[in-house]
Each structure stands twice: as structure tokens, then as C-alpha cells.
Design a protein around this motif. Sequence first.
Motif, PDB file in Angstrom:
ATOM      1  N   TYR A  16      -5.859 -18.375  11.561  1.00 14.70           N
ATOM      2  CA  TYR A  16      -5.767 -20.356  11.360  1.00 14.70           C
ATOM      3  C   TYR A  16      -6.559 -20.670  11.011  1.00 14.70           C
ATOM      4  O   TYR A  16      -7.120 -22.104  11.085  1.00 14.70           O
ATOM      5  CB  TYR A  16      -5.982 -20.427  12.561  1.00 14.70           C
ATOM      6  CG  TYR A  16      -6.539 -19.452  13.547  1.00 14.70           C
ATOM      7  CD1 TYR A  16      -6.082 -18.278  14.835  1.00 14.70           C
ATOM      8  CD2 TYR A  16      -7.608 -20.145  14.296  1.00 14.70           C
ATOM      9  CE1 TYR A  16      -6.942 -17.638  15.161  1.00 14.70           C
ATOM     10  CE2 TYR A  16      -8.578 -19.165  15.260  1.00 14.70           C
ATOM     11  CZ  TYR A  16      -7.688 -17.363  15.365  1.00 14.70           C
ATOM     12  OH  TYR A  16      -9.365 -17.163  16.535  1.00 14.70           O
ATOM     13  N   SER A  68     -21.401 -20.043  14.478  1.00  9.93           N
ATOM     14  CA  SER A  68     -21.059 -19.706  13.062  1.00  9.93           C
ATOM     15  C   SER A  68     -19.565 -19.223  13.251  1.00  9.93           C
ATOM     16  O   SER A  68     -18.886 -18.843  14.698  1.00  9.93           O
ATOM     17  CB  SER A  68     -22.551 -18.718  12.769  1.00  9.93           C
ATOM     18  OG  SER A  68     -22.373 -17.278  13.372  1.00  9.93           O
ATOM     19  N   SER A  79     -22.570 -19.644  20.301  1.00 11.11           N
ATOM     20  CA  SER A  79     -20.322 -19.101  20.198  1.00 11.11           C
ATOM     21  C   SER A  79     -21.052 -18.711  18.515  1.00 11.11           C
ATOM     22  O   SER A  79     -20.939 -19.252  17.723  1.00 11.11           O
ATOM     23  CB  SER A  79     -19.934 -20.571  20.323  1.00 11.11           C
ATOM     24  OG  SER A  79     -18.945 -20.478  19.294  1.00 11.11           O
ATOM     25  N   ARG A 100     -13.658 -18.386  22.941  1.00 12.38           N
ATOM     26  CA  ARG A 100     -11.541 -19.010  23.340  1.00 12.38           C
ATOM     27  C   ARG A 100     -11.505 -17.895  23.256  1.00 12.38           C
ATOM     28  O   ARG A 100     -11.391 -16.811  21.730  1.00 12.38           O
ATOM     29  CB  ARG A 100     -11.714 -19.990  22.307  1.00 12.38           C
ATOM     30  CG  ARG A 100     -12.221 -21.545  21.996  1.00 12.38           C
ATOM     31  CD  ARG A 100     -11.467 -21.957  21.905  1.00 12.38           C
ATOM     32  NE  ARG A 100     -11.892 -23.352  21.786  1.00 12.38           N
ATOM     33  CZ  ARG A 100     -11.763 -24.704  21.512  1.00 12.38           C
ATOM     34  NH1 ARG A 100     -10.081 -24.760  20.344  1.00 12.38           N
ATOM     35  NH2 ARG A 100     -11.760 -25.987  21.398  1.00 12.38           N
ATOM     36  N   GLU A 128      -8.165 -17.442  23.333  1.00 13.99           N
ATOM     37  CA  GLU A 128      -7.436 -18.663  21.909  1.00 13.99           C
ATOM     38  C   GLU A 128      -5.984 -19.076  22.819  1.00 13.99           C
ATOM     39  O   GLU A 128      -5.124 -19.741  22.613  1.00 13.99           O
ATOM     40  CB  GLU A 128      -6.885 -17.718  20.834  1.00 13.99           C
ATOM     41  CG  GLU A 128      -8.610 -17.770  19.914  1.00 13.99           C
ATOM     42  CD  GLU A 128      -9.492 -18.606  19.379  1.00 13.99           C
ATOM     43  OE1 GLU A 128      -8.827 -20.245  19.944  1.00 13.99           O
ATOM     44  OE2 GLU A 128     -10.706 -18.565  19.475  1.00 13.99           O
ATOM     45  N   ARG A 141     -11.296  -9.864  23.905  1.00 17.18           N
ATOM     46  CA  ARG A 141     -12.690 -11.620  23.823  1.00 17.18           C
ATOM     47  C   ARG A 141     -12.064 -11.309  25.286  1.00 17.18           C
ATOM     48  O   ARG A 141     -13.550 -11.797  26.286  1.00 17.18           O
ATOM     49  CB  ARG A 141     -11.714 -12.562  23.496  1.00 17.18           C
ATOM     50  CG  ARG A 141     -11.833 -12.572  22.108  1.00 17.18           C
ATOM     51  CD  ARG A 141     -11.757 -14.313  20.976  1.00 17.18           C
ATOM     52  NE  ARG A 141     -12.297 -13.459  20.541  1.00 17.18           N
ATOM     53  CZ  ARG A 141     -12.672 -14.863  19.010  1.00 17.18           C
ATOM     54  NH1 ARG A 141     -12.677 -16.230  20.170  1.00 17.18           N
ATOM     55  NH2 ARG A 141     -13.616 -15.034  18.197  1.00 17.18           N
ATOM     56  N   MET A 168      -6.117 -22.821  21.974  1.00 17.73           N
ATOM     57  CA  MET A 168      -5.946 -23.692  20.512  1.00 17.73           C
ATOM     58  C   MET A 168      -4.483 -24.058  21.672  1.00 17.73           C
ATOM     59  O   MET A 168      -3.233 -23.024  21.852  1.00 17.73           O
ATOM     60  CB  MET A 168      -5.671 -23.396  19.353  1.00 17.73           C
ATOM     61  CG  MET A 168      -6.799 -22.924  19.056  1.00 17.73           C
ATOM     62  SD  MET A 168      -7.059 -21.814  17.449  1.00 17.73           S
ATOM     63  CE  MET A 168      -6.554 -20.684  17.629  1.00 17.73           C
ATOM     64  N   PRO A 194      -6.620 -29.313  19.623  1.00 16.13           N
ATOM     65  CA  PRO A 194      -4.699 -28.774  18.886  1.00 16.13           C
ATOM     66  C   PRO A 194      -5.775 -27.979  18.011  1.00 16.13           C
ATOM     67  O   PRO A 194      -5.884 -27.737  17.170  1.00 16.13           O
ATOM     68  CB  PRO A 194      -4.204 -30.418  18.686  1.00 16.13           C
ATOM     69  CG  PRO A 194      -6.035 -30.627  18.616  1.00 16.13           C
ATOM     70  CD  PRO A 194      -6.779 -30.273  19.635  1.00 16.13           C
ATOM     71  N   ILE A 210      -4.913 -27.528  14.100  1.00 22.00           N
ATOM     72  CA  ILE A 210      -4.569 -28.464  12.916  1.00 22.00           C
ATOM     73  C   ILE A 210      -4.733 -26.721  12.021  1.00 22.00           C
ATOM     74  O   ILE A 210      -5.632 -26.543  11.483  1.00 22.00           O
ATOM     75  CB  ILE A 210      -5.658 -28.472  12.999  1.00 22.00           C
ATOM     76  CG1 ILE A 210      -6.298 -29.720  14.129  1.00 22.00           C
ATOM     77  CG2 ILE A 210      -5.958 -29.837  11.797  1.00 22.00           C
ATOM     78  CD1 ILE A 210      -7.519 -30.441  14.051  1.00 22.00           C
ATOM     79  N   TYR A 251     -18.627 -26.275   6.625  1.00 23.52           N
ATOM     80  CA  TYR A 251     -17.871 -25.907   7.906  1.00 23.52           C
ATOM     81  C   TYR A 251     -16.896 -26.171   7.926  1.00 23.52           C
ATOM     82  O   TYR A 251     -16.235 -26.797   9.362  1.00 23.52           O
ATOM     83  CB  TYR A 251     -18.794 -26.368   8.969  1.00 23.52           C
ATOM     84  CG  TYR A 251     -18.951 -24.981  10.307  1.00 23.52           C
ATOM     85  CD1 TYR A 251     -19.574 -23.754  10.680  1.00 23.52           C
ATOM     86  CD2 TYR A 251     -17.703 -25.323  11.682  1.00 23.52           C
ATOM     87  CE1 TYR A 251     -19.455 -22.496  11.841  1.00 23.52           C
ATOM     88  CE2 TYR A 251     -18.040 -24.035  12.718  1.00 23.52           C
ATOM     89  CZ  TYR A 251     -18.800 -23.146  12.567  1.00 23.52           C
ATOM     90  OH  TYR A 251     -18.380 -22.844  13.816  1.00 23.52           O
ATOM     91  N   ILE A 303     -13.557 -25.571   9.240  1.00 30.70           N
ATOM     92  CA  ILE A 303     -12.231 -24.734  10.473  1.00 30.70           C
ATOM     93  C   ILE A 303     -10.828 -25.284  10.054  1.00 30.70           C
ATOM     94  O   ILE A 303     -10.239 -24.660   9.698  1.00 30.70           O
ATOM     95  CB  ILE A 303     -13.076 -24.718  11.853  1.00 30.70           C
ATOM     96  CG1 ILE A 303     -13.117 -25.942  12.358  1.00 30.70           C
ATOM     97  CG2 ILE A 303     -13.969 -23.842  11.927  1.00 30.70           C
ATOM     98  CD1 ILE A 303     -13.468 -25.342  14.065  1.00 30.70           C
TER      99      ILE A 303
HETATM  100  N1  SAM Z   1     -16.694 -17.644  15.116  1.00 32.55           N
HETATM  101  C1  SAM Z   1     -16.675 -17.959  16.239  1.00 32.55           C
HETATM  102  C2  SAM Z   1     -15.845 -17.510  17.184  1.00 32.55           C
HETATM  103  O1  SAM Z   1     -14.426 -17.654  16.907  1.00 32.55           O
HETATM  104  O2  SAM Z   1     -15.537 -17.496  18.319  1.00 32.55           O
HETATM  105  C3  SAM Z   1     -17.543 -19.583  16.534  1.00 32.55           C
HETATM  106  C4  SAM Z   1     -16.873 -20.125  15.499  1.00 32.55           C
HETATM  107  S1  SAM Z   1     -15.164 -20.401  15.814  1.00 32.55           S
HETATM  108  C5  SAM Z   1     -14.623 -21.660  13.800  1.00 32.55           C
HETATM  109  C6  SAM Z   1     -14.465 -21.552  16.644  1.00 32.55           C
HETATM  110  C7  SAM Z   1     -13.032 -21.921  17.235  1.00 32.55           C
HETATM  111  O3  SAM Z   1     -12.504 -23.368  16.139  1.00 32.55           O
HETATM  112  C8  SAM Z   1     -12.235 -21.290  17.187  1.00 32.55           C
HETATM  113  O4  SAM Z   1     -12.391 -20.082  18.993  1.00 32.55           O
HETATM  114  C9  SAM Z   1     -10.328 -21.747  17.381  1.00 32.55           C
HETATM  115  O5  SAM Z   1     -10.727 -22.255  19.003  1.00 32.55           O
HETATM  116  C10 SAM Z   1     -10.611 -23.002  16.443  1.00 32.55           C
HETATM  117  N2  SAM Z   1     -10.619 -23.082  15.823  1.00 32.55           N
HETATM  118  C11 SAM Z   1     -10.025 -22.441  14.247  1.00 32.55           C
HETATM  119  N3  SAM Z   1      -9.811 -22.678  13.749  1.00 32.55           N
HETATM  120  C12 SAM Z   1      -9.244 -23.848  14.049  1.00 32.55           C
HETATM  121  C13 SAM Z   1      -7.727 -24.631  13.670  1.00 32.55           C
HETATM  122  N4  SAM Z   1      -7.107 -24.118  12.661  1.00 32.55           N
HETATM  123  N5  SAM Z   1      -7.272 -25.723  13.952  1.00 32.55           N
HETATM  124  C14 SAM Z   1      -8.166 -26.223  15.560  1.00 32.55           C
HETATM  125  N6  SAM Z   1      -9.207 -24.966  15.747  1.00 32.55           N
HETATM  126  C15 SAM Z   1      -9.457 -24.203  15.096  1.00 32.55           C
END
Ligand code: SAM
Length: 379
Positions: free
Chosen positions: A56, A95, A124, A147, A149, A170, A189, A219, A221, A305, A307
Motif C-alpha cells: 500500500y 521513517s 515510529s 499500526r 493495519e 506487529r 487503515m 483512510p 489512499i 515522504y 506514502i
Molecule cells: N514504517 C513505519 C511503519 O510502517 O510503521 C512508519 C511509517 S509508515 C509510512 C506509517 C503508516 O502510514 C503505516 O502504518 C500505514 O498505516 C500508513 N500508510 C502507508 N501507506 C498508506 C496509504 N497508501 N494510505 C494510507 N495510509 C498509509
Amino acid sequence: MIDRKEILDWLREEDEKRLEELWQWADTVRRENVGDEVHLRGLIEISNHCLRECGYCGLRFGNKELERYRMSEEEIMACAGEAERYGYGTVVLQSGEDYGIETKWFAKLIRRIKRETQLAVTLSLGERPDRDLETWRKAGADRYLLRFETSDDDLYHLIHPSLPGRKSDRLGILKTLKKLGYEIGSGIMIGIPGQTYVSLARDIVLFQRLDLDMIGVGPYIPHPQTPLGQGKWKRMISKDEQVPNTEQMTYKVVALTRMVCPEANIPSTTALATINREQGRELGLMRGANVVMPNLTPLKYRVKYEIYPSKACINEIPSDCHSCLHHRIQSLGRRVGIGRGDRIHRVRSKSPLEGMDLNLFDFIGKNKNVKLRGSKIFR
Ligand code: SAM
Ligand code: SF4
């Protein structure tokens, strides 16, 4: 009092008048338990390197389109200084799962932040080994966000592949973090392709079971450079079972989370602000949330960054972010929290879910009843 069946009914509720009752109810529970203060946590996205292949997330290792960065000690300290100047009680260092963030180097950085500021330090950084988590806790880190998730085991392992020889667990890591004395945060999510209403109701019950201090829900995304965003990794479920990744569904989950975890710190997330730029943050705060995480990452890194695409507040400088958020919070008749904003523990009457005869971490195992007949997984 609210049980799993009621949670499910609320998740499927479409009647605006009934939903208005839910929003009011969550807002009252929020006010009675955590008050009118909105705590600000300064978010610093310290690296976008990641060795994972989450289906995701745009930071996944396989996304070769993304230019990678890792912030230096001095850059991170400058952001922490800014957090303190703005009066934020906490910095969140986030990160990808980046082993270029070396254990000792990072412990030294945590010690320096604790020595030179009054800030609470939240980490995190993904699924780091227990010894890293222990080292950083000893260095002074206060909280950890991870998370889970989704509590749907099959869906989780489809969208979040394990590393070779190490099954992703997790919930197990959250348990370790708690033992180490961290305040623990988790979340999910909403509207992941293949996520069912039944599993979402179970996620919310699990928040309560895990006794989380912080709960972030936002949500899903789609990101075009990911297998999930491209529709390649699929879990086939019926249309009627699929949770939508909508704004309204997110508010429902925020509100129900407040009902089952009255004392938790619950952010109104950036993902919510991304799908409704005008009012997403405010509506989250009016429907159960009590935390906002202003972004302190330098602009040159923030755009990297990614995501998910079109993230809110990607171009706002911290001082603009700061005054915008103050204004938004005051317009709701709320006030900005002072200090670290630790979780408040109250002696409270027994929660409706506490009576269930289930061991905390056996919970998932005993509740695999959502395996859908005829569901298929494609990767
Ligand atoms: N790498 C660490 C981790 O995975 O816990 C922390 C950073 S990660 C980017 C933080 C959160 O971003 C994830 O736990 C996830 O729930 C959320 N995330 C990642 N991709 C996403 C997406 N496409 N839409 C919404 N939330 C997203
Ligand atoms: Fe990496 Fe976290 Fe994104 Fe997964 S969600 S790819 S671990 S940054």
C-alpha cells in the motif's frame, strides 16, 4: 455500553440523523475523558528509506521512482528545537524501516533530544528488533507507534509481506514495547481493498483489548506506484463486504474508537485532512479525536515522504502550519494542550468489552471466524 454487534451496526449505519447521535456521543465521551485540550505532536519524517515491500505504501523498497533521503543529526535537532519553540510537548520521529538508522547513532540522538529539550520522544520506525527497541527506551524514548493495519490475518500478510526468515508480528512487538515501558500506539487503515466490515469491527474491539495509549486511524489512499494501488494484489470479497475508504467511514471509526477507548489519545490524521482539506481535521476533532500532528519535516524532504499522493500540508512551512492549526482549534472552542499530553489513566467503571473471556494476545487467534467462504487471494 457498546459491543461488537453494535459496532458493526454503526459501521453500516447510513442514516444522517442516527450518525449525528454517534458524533455527539463520541464528542461527549471525548470531553468527559480527555477534556477540551488538543495536543500537538511535531512530526519529523527522518528518512524515507525502507526495506519493506508493503503493498500500500509509496515508500516501499520496490518504488524506484522515489528519491531517497535520510536526515542528519543536526537537521533533526533543528526540527526538535522548532517543536519546542512552538510549544509542542512531543516530537514524533518517523521513517521507513531503515537500518541505515543505526541503533547506537539513534540512541545518541534520543539522549541529545532529551538532554537539550523538555520534549517527549515518540518513535515510529517500523518493526525493529527487540534489542533496538530496548536500547532506545533506555536512551529515553517515551512512546512507540506501530499500526497493526488490520486484524484480518490473511489480509495483513497479503498486503504486508514478511522479511525472509522473520514473520511479521506487529501485535507481538506491541506487547514487547509495553513490557519495555513505552506508551504504545497502534491503528489501522480504513477501506483497504479486501477489508470487510466484520474485520473492521474486530479491529475496534482489539484497540480496547490492547489497552492502547494512542490510536491512529485513517483512510487507505491508493498510491499508483504500489501493487495495491495498481489493483495487482487482490483479495476477492463481495462488494457488500468491502469497507469503503471514505471520509464518513473514517469518522465512524474515529467515533467508535473513542467509545471503546475513552482515555486514549486519538489524532485527527493527515490522511483525513488529505481527503477533506477544508474540514477533515476539524470534523475528526469534533467526532472523537484530541490530537493533531503538525509536520516539521523540512520542505525539501517532505515532498519525498510520499506514502500516498497529494498529502495535505506538503508545502506549508512550520510557522504557517502552526498558526493555521491554532486558528482551527480555537474556532472549535477548544484549546491547544500544554505539556507532553501523556495518556490520562482514570479509575473507571468496567468497560463493556472487558467482560469477554479472552486473553489479550490470543484474541486474534481465537477470532479467525471472518475467513470468508469462497474468498481468494491473488498476489
Ligand atoms: N514504517 C513505519 C511503519 O510502517 O510503521 C512508519 C511509517 S509508515 C509510512 C506509517 C503508516 O502510514 C503505516 O502504518 C500505514 O498505516 C500508513 N500508510 C502507508 N501507506 C498508506 C496509504 N497508501 N494510505 C494510507 N495510509 C498509509
Ligand atoms: Fe515501509 Fe512503513 Fe511504508 Fe511499510 S508502511 S513500506 S514499513 S514505510
